[in-house]
Design a protein around this motif. Structure first.
Motif, PDB file in Angstrom:
ATOM      1  N   ALA A 199     -77.558 -20.559  54.352  1.00 16.14           N
ATOM      2  CA  ALA A 199     -77.241 -19.335  53.605  1.00 16.14           C
ATOM      3  C   ALA A 199     -75.973 -19.526  52.774  1.00 16.14           C
ATOM      4  N   ALA A 200     -74.950 -20.138  53.355  1.00 17.53           N
ATOM      5  CA  ALA A 200     -73.675 -20.344  52.648  1.00 17.53           C
ATOM      6  C   ALA A 200     -73.859 -21.216  51.410  1.00 17.53           C
ATOM      7  N   ALA A 201     -74.798 -22.144  51.454  1.00 19.39           N
ATOM      8  CA  ALA A 201     -75.050 -23.019  50.309  1.00 19.39           C
ATOM      9  C   ALA A 201     -75.591 -22.242  49.114  1.00 19.39           C
ATOM     10  N   LYS A 202     -76.058 -21.019  49.347  1.00 21.93           N
ATOM     11  CA  LYS A 202     -76.590 -20.179  48.271  1.00 21.93           C
ATOM     12  C   LYS A 202     -75.546 -19.214  47.713  1.00 21.93           C
ATOM     13  N   ILE A 203     -74.352 -19.213  48.277  1.00 27.13           N
ATOM     14  CA  ILE A 203     -73.258 -18.369  47.771  1.00 27.13           C
ATOM     15  C   ILE A 203     -72.690 -19.064  46.532  1.00 27.13           C
ATOM     16  N   PRO A 204     -72.546 -18.350  45.407  1.00 29.94           N
ATOM     17  CA  PRO A 204     -72.125 -18.984  44.152  1.00 29.94           C
ATOM     18  C   PRO A 204     -70.898 -19.880  44.227  1.00 29.94           C
ATOM     19  N   ALA A 205     -69.927 -19.582  45.056  1.00 32.25           N
ATOM     20  CA  ALA A 205     -68.730 -20.436  45.144  1.00 32.25           C
ATOM     21  C   ALA A 205     -69.085 -21.851  45.566  1.00 32.25           C
ATOM     22  N   ALA A 206     -70.201 -22.028  46.275  1.00 32.07           N
ATOM     23  CA  ALA A 206     -70.590 -23.356  46.751  1.00 32.07           C
ATOM     24  C   ALA A 206     -70.905 -24.301  45.597  1.00 32.07           C
ATOM     25  N   TRP A 207     -71.297 -23.751  44.448  1.00 33.19           N
ATOM     26  CA  TRP A 207     -71.609 -24.611  43.300  1.00 33.19           C
ATOM     27  C   TRP A 207     -70.790 -24.295  42.057  1.00 33.19           C
ATOM     28  N   ASN A 208     -69.975 -23.271  42.074  1.00 35.96           N
ATOM     29  CA  ASN A 208     -69.179 -22.881  40.901  1.00 35.96           C
ATOM     30  C   ASN A 208     -67.721 -23.308  41.003  1.00 35.96           C
ATOM     31  N   GLY A 209     -67.468 -24.461  41.580  1.00 32.07           N
ATOM     32  CA  GLY A 209     -66.104 -24.985  41.621  1.00 32.07           C
ATOM     33  C   GLY A 209     -65.268 -24.532  42.793  1.00 32.07           C
ATOM     34  N   GLY A 210     -65.828 -23.769  43.699  1.00 34.47           N
ATOM     35  CA  GLY A 210     -65.084 -23.322  44.873  1.00 34.47           C
ATOM     36  C   GLY A 210     -65.628 -23.978  46.128  1.00 34.47           C
ATOM     37  N   ALA A 211     -65.540 -23.272  47.228  1.00 36.15           N
ATOM     38  CA  ALA A 211     -66.043 -23.773  48.506  1.00 36.15           C
ATOM     39  C   ALA A 211     -66.342 -22.580  49.398  1.00 36.15           C
ATOM     40  N   VAL A 212     -67.214 -22.790  50.372  1.00 37.57           N
ATOM     41  CA  VAL A 212     -67.530 -21.758  51.354  1.00 37.57           C
ATOM     42  C   VAL A 212     -67.353 -22.377  52.735  1.00 37.57           C
ATOM     43  N   GLU A 213     -66.464 -21.816  53.511  1.00 37.07           N
ATOM     44  CA  GLU A 213     -66.220 -22.267  54.889  1.00 37.07           C
ATOM     45  C   GLU A 213     -67.014 -21.385  55.824  1.00 37.07           C
ATOM     46  N   VAL A 214     -67.772 -21.986  56.733  1.00 42.87           N
ATOM     47  CA  VAL A 214     -68.573 -21.230  57.705  1.00 42.87           C
ATOM     48  C   VAL A 214     -67.929 -21.381  59.068  1.00 42.87           C
ATOM     49  N   ARG A 215     -67.658 -20.221  59.712  1.00 44.04           N
ATOM     50  CA  ARG A 215     -67.036 -20.256  61.039  1.00 44.04           C
ATOM     51  C   ARG A 215     -67.719 -19.254  61.948  1.00 44.04           C
ATOM     52  N   PRO A 216     -67.984 -19.650  63.193  1.00 44.97           N
ATOM     53  CA  PRO A 216     -68.529 -18.679  64.155  1.00 44.97           C
ATOM     54  C   PRO A 216     -67.507 -17.580  64.412  1.00 44.97           C
ATOM     55  N   VAL A 217     -68.018 -16.379  64.638  1.00 43.93           N
ATOM     56  CA  VAL A 217     -67.169 -15.226  64.920  1.00 43.93           C
ATOM     57  C   VAL A 217     -67.139 -14.991  66.430  1.00 43.93           C
ATOM     58  N   ILE A 218     -65.961 -14.781  66.967  1.00 42.04           N
ATOM     59  CA  ILE A 218     -65.805 -14.475  68.392  1.00 42.04           C
ATOM     60  C   ILE A 218     -65.998 -12.968  68.571  1.00 42.04           C
ATOM     61  N   PRO A 219     -66.992 -12.550  69.354  1.00 38.68           N
ATOM     62  CA  PRO A 219     -67.194 -11.116  69.569  1.00 38.68           C
ATOM     63  C   PRO A 219     -65.970 -10.491  70.242  1.00 38.68           C
ATOM     64  N   MET A 220     -65.555  -9.346  69.764  1.00 34.87           N
ATOM     65  CA  MET A 220     -64.394  -8.652  70.323  1.00 34.87           C
ATOM     66  C   MET A 220     -64.862  -7.289  70.852  1.00 34.87           C
ATOM     67  N   GLY A 221     -65.098  -7.211  72.151  1.00 37.21           N
ATOM     68  CA  GLY A 221     -65.503  -5.957  72.747  1.00 37.21           C
ATOM     69  C   GLY A 221     -66.922  -5.691  72.524  1.00 37.21           C
TER      70      GLY A 221
END
Length: 117
Positions: A95-117
């Protein structure tokens, strides 16, 4: 299903509200529609010049100290994020590879989210 933050980094000088960014914002809109089934939240951020960094002195409950702008100067800055609910990391990366920043000169960092409560 687990949540993943897709953290978007792009050039420092981008202002997503500027007319010249309309075409790229349309691409983000297309991504949002295509990935609506897994998006649980997200937002574009104003440029870092509008940021305020907050710290406290003396530990918890100490005096609040604010600084204009981001903590560090870098070539690419945090410019937005999506919160994605995916079956696993592989699905989140696809999914992140389809975010425009992934190909428009930026980057997309993917991180798991820790559930809080």
């Amino acid at each position: 299903m687990p949540l993943y933050a897709a953290v978007i980094y792009s050039a420092e000088d981008l202002d997503w509200t500027a007319p010249e960014q309309a075409e790229e914002m349309a691409e983000y809109g297309e991504f949002g529609q295509a990935a609506a089934a897994i998006i649980r939240g997200g937002a574009a951020l104003f440029p870092t010049a509008t940021a305020t960094t907050v710290r406290t002195t003396g530990g918890k409950g100490g005096d609040v100290v604010t600084t204009d702008g981001p903590f560090a100067e870098t070539k690419e800055v945090l410019s937005g994020f999506f919160l994605l609910e995916c079956a696993d990391l592989d699905e989140a990366i696809a999914a992140a590879a389809k975010i425009p920043a992934a190909w428009n000169g930026g980057a997309v960092e993917v991180r798991p989210v820790i559930p809080m409560g």
